[in-house]
Design a protein around this motif. Structure first.
Motif, mmCIF file in Angstrom:
data_model
loop_
_atom_site.group_PDB
_atom_site.id
_atom_site.type_symbol
_atom_site.label_atom_id
_atom_site.label_comp_id
_atom_site.label_asym_id
_atom_site.label_seq_id
_atom_site.Cartn_x
_atom_site.Cartn_y
_atom_site.Cartn_z
ATOM 1 N N MET A 95 1.156 -1.020 -0.262
ATOM 2 C CA MET A 95 0.085 0.043 -0.031
ATOM 3 C C MET A 95 0.945 1.270 -0.104
ATOM 4 O O MET A 95 1.881 1.016 0.494
ATOM 5 C CB MET A 95 -0.735 -0.176 1.109
ATOM 6 C CG MET A 95 -1.999 -0.691 1.512
ATOM 7 S SD MET A 95 -2.688 -0.201 2.859
ATOM 8 C CE MET A 95 -4.508 -2.393 2.466
ATOM 9 N N TRP A 119 -6.955 -7.883 -1.851
ATOM 10 C CA TRP A 119 -7.701 -6.909 -2.647
ATOM 11 C C TRP A 119 -6.454 -5.644 -2.647
ATOM 12 O O TRP A 119 -5.369 -6.098 -2.352
ATOM 13 C CB TRP A 119 -8.088 -6.051 -2.323
ATOM 14 C CG TRP A 119 -8.736 -5.554 -0.391
ATOM 15 C CD1 TRP A 119 -6.816 -5.510 0.098
ATOM 16 C CD2 TRP A 119 -9.352 -4.719 0.280
ATOM 17 N NE1 TRP A 119 -7.532 -5.145 1.175
ATOM 18 C CE2 TRP A 119 -9.214 -4.424 1.602
ATOM 19 C CE3 TRP A 119 -10.759 -4.626 0.322
ATOM 20 C CZ2 TRP A 119 -9.192 -4.264 2.095
ATOM 21 C CZ3 TRP A 119 -10.836 -3.527 1.495
ATOM 22 C CH2 TRP A 119 -9.937 -2.951 2.201
ATOM 23 N N ARG A 121 -6.968 -1.858 -2.218
ATOM 24 C CA ARG A 121 -6.711 -0.766 -2.067
ATOM 25 C C ARG A 121 -5.852 -0.275 -1.185
ATOM 26 O O ARG A 121 -4.642 -0.841 -0.924
ATOM 27 C CB ARG A 121 -7.617 -0.871 0.131
ATOM 28 C CG ARG A 121 -7.926 0.012 0.104
ATOM 29 C CD ARG A 121 -8.670 -0.044 1.360
ATOM 30 N NE ARG A 121 -9.993 0.445 1.912
ATOM 31 C CZ ARG A 121 -11.071 0.511 2.052
ATOM 32 N NH1 ARG A 121 -10.639 -0.365 3.647
ATOM 33 N NH2 ARG A 121 -12.465 0.322 2.236
ATOM 34 N N ASN A 122 -5.579 1.378 -1.383
ATOM 35 C CA ASN A 122 -4.471 2.234 -1.597
ATOM 36 C C ASN A 122 -3.369 1.523 -1.933
ATOM 37 O O ASN A 122 -1.810 1.310 -1.855
ATOM 38 C CB ASN A 122 -3.855 2.521 0.126
ATOM 39 C CG ASN A 122 -5.444 2.811 1.080
ATOM 40 O OD1 ASN A 122 -6.028 3.928 0.299
ATOM 41 N ND2 ASN A 122 -5.757 2.892 1.634
ATOM 42 N N LEU A 147 -5.603 0.257 -7.028
ATOM 43 C CA LEU A 147 -7.286 0.312 -5.980
ATOM 44 C C LEU A 147 -8.066 -0.278 -6.293
ATOM 45 O O LEU A 147 -9.314 0.774 -5.873
ATOM 46 C CB LEU A 147 -6.991 2.074 -6.542
ATOM 47 C CG LEU A 147 -5.741 3.190 -6.622
ATOM 48 C CD1 LEU A 147 -5.820 4.294 -7.172
ATOM 49 C CD2 LEU A 147 -5.495 2.703 -5.605
ATOM 50 N N ASP A 148 -8.372 -1.450 -6.835
ATOM 51 C CA ASP A 148 -9.484 -1.935 -6.570
ATOM 52 C C ASP A 148 -9.447 -2.453 -5.527
ATOM 53 O O ASP A 148 -8.793 -3.996 -5.297
ATOM 54 C CB ASP A 148 -8.952 -2.942 -8.128
ATOM 55 C CG ASP A 148 -10.563 -4.276 -8.091
ATOM 56 O OD1 ASP A 148 -11.865 -4.028 -7.549
ATOM 57 O OD2 ASP A 148 -10.097 -4.981 -8.587
ATOM 58 N N ASP A 149 -10.703 -2.447 -4.777
ATOM 59 C CA ASP A 149 -10.938 -2.763 -3.969
ATOM 60 C C ASP A 149 -12.237 -2.735 -3.678
ATOM 61 O O ASP A 149 -12.997 -3.420 -2.137
ATOM 62 C CB ASP A 149 -10.784 -1.959 -2.076
ATOM 63 C CG ASP A 149 -11.891 -0.310 -2.545
ATOM 64 O OD1 ASP A 149 -11.971 -0.269 -3.581
ATOM 65 O OD2 ASP A 149 -11.269 0.556 -1.353
ATOM 66 N N GLU A 150 -12.627 -3.641 -4.274
ATOM 67 C CA GLU A 150 -14.526 -3.766 -4.234
ATOM 68 C C GLU A 150 -14.419 -5.259 -5.079
ATOM 69 O O GLU A 150 -13.604 -5.715 -5.580
ATOM 70 C CB GLU A 150 -15.028 -3.171 -5.840
ATOM 71 C CG GLU A 150 -15.056 -1.755 -6.350
ATOM 72 C CD GLU A 150 -16.165 -1.487 -5.157
ATOM 73 O OE1 GLU A 150 -17.187 -1.921 -5.043
ATOM 74 O OE2 GLU A 150 -15.450 -0.310 -4.820
ATOM 75 N N ASN A 153 -12.746 -10.164 -4.510
ATOM 76 C CA ASN A 153 -11.159 -9.519 -4.415
ATOM 77 C C ASN A 153 -10.453 -10.562 -5.136
ATOM 78 O O ASN A 153 -10.974 -11.891 -5.581
ATOM 79 C CB ASN A 153 -10.930 -9.980 -2.690
ATOM 80 C CG ASN A 153 -12.035 -8.529 -2.478
ATOM 81 O OD1 ASN A 153 -11.316 -7.656 -2.484
ATOM 82 N ND2 ASN A 153 -12.425 -8.631 -1.148
#
Length: 189
Positions: A95, A119, A121-122, A147-150, A153
């Motif tokens: 991250m 995932w 995220r950040n 940045l894909d945190d949807e 996962n």
């Protein structure tokens, strides 16, 4: 007149001096072993560079780095991987990093095999991930978007004990496939 090796070394030295003068990040140990155009040996990874938006409390300290070798049908693929073997280092992962060295990665180590899910995220860098079982066999390979945190996962296709993140495309470019074996550092077994 200088030969190709001396010209390459002179150009590398000049680039390092320019980076140092501009406040850039200079690798602690530049890899000069194959300055004649051969494949770059797995050397030291650069000190992590973090985004200016990195929140307080995020560790900016480098993790221990170990050599990792993937045994492919085309021959060995060598890289260096930071070792993320605690809850805190696995949670932070890559991250807020702005880059990842060419032959560098992060090896996530878990106590036992299980379905793993990641995932982005950040995470600012496009990555590829190899899920590795307890015997060192790659059981799944995936590319991951920054940045894909949807949900859903990036879940492993089979139980895994290790996950190796590298720059997106590294596995494909080096002929790494599901079923290949990874020689894991003694420190993580």
């Amino acid at each position: 007149m200088r030969g190709p090796r001396e010209q390459t070394l002179a150009a590398l030295l000049f680039a390092l001096l320019v980076l140092a003068g501009c406040g850039g990040t200079v690798p602690a140990e530049p890899d000069l072993t194959e300055a004649t155009g051969g494949e770059r040996a797995a050397g030291a990874c650069e000190r992590p560079r973090f985004s200016e938006q990195t929140p307080e409390g995020v560790s900016r300290e480098p993790l221990p780095v170990e050599p990792v070798t993937v045994r492919t049908s085309d021959g060995p693929v060598e890289l260096r991987a930071e070792i993320a073997d605690t809850d805190a280092t696995r949670a932070q992962g890559l991250m807020f990093r702005e880059s990842l060295g060419e032959r560098c990665g992060m090896l996530f180590v878990y106590p036992s095999e299980r379905e793993l899910s990641f995932w982005m995220r950040n995470t600012l860098i496009p990555l590829s991930i190899a899920y590795i079982d307890s015997e060192g066999r790659i059981v799944d390979l995936q590319d991951m978007e920054p940045l894909d945190d949807e949900p859903p996962n990036y879940a492993s296709a089979e139980p895994a004990q290790y996950a190796l993140e590298v720059n997106e495309g590294f596995f494909r470019e080096n002929g790494v496939r599901v079923g290949d074996r990874v020689e894991l550092p003694d420190s993580v077994r």
